[in-house]
Each structure stands twice: as structure tokens, then as C-alpha cells.
Enzyme design. Structure first.
Site, PDB file in Angstrom:
ATOM      1  N   LYS A  77       0.841  -1.200   0.000  1.00 25.64           N
ATOM      2  CA  LYS A  77       0.000   0.000   0.000  1.00 25.64           C
ATOM      3  C   LYS A  77       0.874   1.247   0.000  1.00 25.64           C
ATOM      4  O   LYS A  77       0.603   2.222  -0.708  1.00 25.64           O
ATOM      5  CB  LYS A  77      -0.938  -0.008   1.210  1.00 25.64           C
ATOM      6  CG  LYS A  77      -2.034  -1.069   1.099  1.00 25.64           C
ATOM      7  CD  LYS A  77      -2.752  -1.302   2.413  1.00 25.64           C
ATOM      8  CE  LYS A  77      -3.763  -2.448   2.289  1.00 25.64           C
ATOM      9  NZ  LYS A  77      -4.385  -2.813   3.567  1.00 25.64           N
ATOM     10  N   GLN A 121      -3.958  -1.097  10.070  1.00 24.83           N
ATOM     11  CA  GLN A 121      -3.907  -2.433   9.468  1.00 24.83           C
ATOM     12  C   GLN A 121      -4.491  -3.477  10.427  1.00 24.83           C
ATOM     13  O   GLN A 121      -4.066  -3.577  11.579  1.00 24.83           O
ATOM     14  CB  GLN A 121      -2.455  -2.784   9.098  1.00 24.83           C
ATOM     15  CG  GLN A 121      -2.301  -4.125   8.395  1.00 24.83           C
ATOM     16  CD  GLN A 121      -2.986  -4.187   7.028  1.00 24.83           C
ATOM     17  OE1 GLN A 121      -2.975  -3.209   6.271  1.00 24.83           O
ATOM     18  NE2 GLN A 121      -3.600  -5.308   6.708  1.00 24.83           N
ATOM     19  N   ASP A 144     -10.294   3.678   4.993  1.00 23.40           N
ATOM     20  CA  ASP A 144     -10.730   2.292   4.819  1.00 23.40           C
ATOM     21  C   ASP A 144     -12.256   2.157   4.830  1.00 23.40           C
ATOM     22  O   ASP A 144     -12.780   1.112   4.468  1.00 23.40           O
ATOM     23  CB  ASP A 144     -10.145   1.414   5.934  1.00 23.40           C
ATOM     24  CG  ASP A 144      -8.967   0.585   5.446  1.00 23.40           C
ATOM     25  OD1 ASP A 144      -8.895   0.333   4.230  1.00 23.40           O
ATOM     26  OD2 ASP A 144      -8.138   0.187   6.277  1.00 23.40           O
TER      27      ASP A 144
END
Ligand code: NDP
Length: 308
Positions: A77, A121, A144
Site C-alpha cells: 500500500k 492495518q 478504509d
């Protein structure tokens, strides 16, 4: 999308490849290529923002612990961010970090004007409360799309940040050129990060949506009715090829490791290939789109931050 941010048009994939020895069957939806196009289209938006504001759109990344798979995802990412001309701000915390320490870092990133999206994460080490952490991320930096506010906005049809994987799946479905409106869509899996938002997105495009899960009866019959099937179960080749409706669009979200170390999806690919009209491979289908959509979300967050 909200905030006056231009949607990037879907990319049409013309040709797929059949596995060796098979005649022309399903078309493979090339997620790698489509993701590349998305990232290319994003570059000019990144330049535009950077010229206007003086700094690039920035993603703050938090990794707690040393889980090797998570470290690889995070690295991918961050690399993708840098290639697109964006900034990424990496923070690794020890696996035994307390809730308070992680929350303090989230608070810092929430206040940092160079950070327009925050990625925490998952999964987090077991002693941490991930729900509380996700809710602590400011909704206007929720790249997200996991914050309850983002989920609520999606549910009422005013999406702000849409979770990256389902958003990417929608692009892949659109790339086939098939009508979503009126189609029978079946989503197998009802997680907050994939199944539920996926169903919301399909519904918002006027599909007739069925959500299946571990208590669903006659799963094969539901799958057999799907014009569009999205499998997000997390079990290797769980959806059998002979359940698939002829000519349907099959999106396989699953990433599973077989005993020999190779990757496979949640759909029995080779058999599904004989029946589907379009199908995503694993790897090279949904995975690359998830990363591309994270970048898009961050850039959109950046533009929204200056349009307030
Ligand atoms: P979860 O484990 O959170 O959810 C799995 C879902 O599958 C649950 O809703 C569960 O039902 C359902 N399920 C489990 N067993 C059955 C069954 N026998 N029949 C029907 N449904 C069943 O997984 P995620 O949604 O987080 O992820 C799903 C997969 O997608 C995983 O392989 C994951 O690695 C992958 N993934 C891939 C991404 C990518 O970028 N390509 C990103 C995110 C995930 P119930 O709710 O009843 O328990």
C-alpha cells in the site's frame, strides 16, 4: 462521490484468457490491469491537489506488531502511494502496545494536516479493541471506510468513504459492461468490511440482492440464481464450480493459502470458468483493486478537506 471529486470511469476489459487446454470460456476480469488504469488516472488528481495545496495527499499507516502478511500488505500500500505521488507516513508499534498508546497515535494522525486518510492495518493483536480503535479514526480521514459513520452514510445512500474491497469489486463488475440494475446479485459473506458494504453498493445500483452466510440454507440454489456472484467467505474453493449460473459475473474476494503454499480464492476457479461469463482470478483480481481504491479514497478525502 461527495465533495465534488470526479469519479474515474470504469475500464472495460475486452479479452480474457482461458486456462491451458480449455476453449474460449469465461472472460477473465484483469484486476491488475484495471487497478493500474485507476492508479494512472489518479496521478493527475494527485498533481492537481499538490499544486493547489503545496503538499501531496497523505496516508497515515499504523501497523501494530510484526505479522508478516500484514507487513507485506502495508508495504504494498505504501509503495503504491509513493508511485502515485502521494505521501505515506508509516508507524509501526510493538505487538504489546496498549490501547492507550495506539489511540494516542490515532489522535495525532487525526490532527495532522498532512494526513488525509488513516489506515489501521487489521487484524490487531488480540488484547486490543479494534472496534474502539476504528471508531476513534476521524470519519473525514476514514480511508478504509470502516468507521460506523461511513457504514451509516453508505446505508442511507450518501457514501463518504466506501470500504476499499467492495468498492473495487463494483469497478470490476462495471468493467464487464453487464447491467447491474435489475440483476440478481448474491453476496456470500456478511462481514462489515466486505459482505455488508458490497450488498449495499449493489443495492444502490438497483440489483436485487441476496446476502448468504453460514446459516443460509440451500446455498447452492442461491448461487445458482445469481447473475452477479460475490464470494467473500475465506474458505478455499468453497463455492463449487457447478453451482455457478451460466454466463454470470463471478467476483472472488477470497485469498486463501493451500497446503502447498499456492493461493486460491473462495470459488472453485477452473470449474467455475466453464460456466461463468466473467470471472476474477486469484491472485490478480480483487486484491490489486483494494489497494487502488485505498489511494482513491485518500485522494478524495484530501479534496474534501479543502472544500469544507
Ligand atoms: P469474515 O471471516 O469476516 O467473513 C466470512 C463470511 O463468510 C461470514 O459472514 C460467514 O458467515 C461466511 N461464511 C463462513 N462459512 C460459511 C458457509 N459455510 N456458508 C456460507 N457463508 C459462510 O471474512 P472477510 O469478509 O473479512 O473476508 C472474506 C475473504 O475475503 C477472506 O478470504 C479474506 O482473506 C478475503 N479478503 C480479501 C481482500 C482482498 O483485497 N482481496 C480484502 C478483504 C478480505 P457468518 O457471518 O454467518 O459467520
Amino acid at each position: 462521490m461527495a465533495g465534488g471529486v470526479a469519479e474515474i470511469p470504469p475500464v472495460r476489459v475486452e479479452v480474457g484468457q482461458a486456462p491451458e487446454g480449455m476453449d474460449e470460456l469465461a472472460e477473465v476480469i484483469d484486476g491488475k490491469q484495471i487497478a493500474k488504469e485507476c492508479r494512472r488516472a489518479l496521478k493527475s488528481r494527485v498533481s492537481e491537489f499538490t499544486e493547489q495545496v503545496g503538499n501531496p495527499p497523505g496516508l497515515g499507516v499504523i501497523l501494530v506488531g510484526e505479522d508478516p502478511a500484514s507487513a507485506v500488505y502495508v508495504r504494498n500500500k505504501e509503495r503504491a502511494c509513493e508511485r502515485a505521488g502521494m505521501a505515506s507516513f508509516h508507524h509501526t508499534l510493538p505487538a504489546d502496545s496498549s490501547q492507550q498508546v495506539v489511540e494516542k497515535l490515532i489522535d495525532r494522525l487525526n490532527e495532522d494536516p498532512l494526513v488525509h486518510g488513516i489506515l489501521l492495518q487489521l487484524p490487531l493483536p488480540g488484547h486490543l479493541d479494534s472496534k474502539a480503535m476504528l471508531a476513534r479514526i476521524r470519519p473525514d480521514k476514514d480511508a478504509d471506510g470502516f468507521h460506523p459513520v461511513s457504514a451509516g452514510m453508505l446505508a442511507v445512500g450518501q457514501p463518504s468513504f466506501v470500504p476499499c474491497t467492495p468498492r473495487g469489486c463494483m469497478r470490476l463488475i462495471e468493467s464487464t459492461g453487464r447491467d447491474i440494475s435489475g440483476a440478481d446479485a448474491v453476496v456470500v459473506g456478511r462481514s462489515n468490511i466486505v459482505g455488508k458494504p458490497m450488498a449495499q453498493l449493489l443495492l444502490s445500483q438497483n440489483a436485487t440482492v441476496t446476502i448468504c452466510h453460514s446459516r443460509t440454507r440451500d446455498l447452492d440454489a442461491h448461487v445458482g440464481r445469481a447473475d452477479i456472484l460475490v464470494a467473500a467467505v475465506g474458505r478455499p474453493e468453497f463455492v463449487r464450480g457447478d453451482w455457478i449460473r451460466d454466463g454470470s459475473v463471478v467476483i472472488d474476494v477470497g485469498i486463501n493459502r493451500r497446503h502447498d503454499g499456492s493461493l486460491c480464492g473462495d470459488v472453485e476457479y477452473e470449474k467455475a470458468f466453464e460456466r461463468a461469463g466473467f470471472i476474477t482470478p486469484v491472485p490478480g483480481g480483487v486484491g490489486p483493486m483494494t489497494v487502488a481504491m485505498l489511494l482513491e479514497n485518500t485522494v478524495e478525502g484530501a479534496f474534501r478537506s479543502i472544500s469544507k
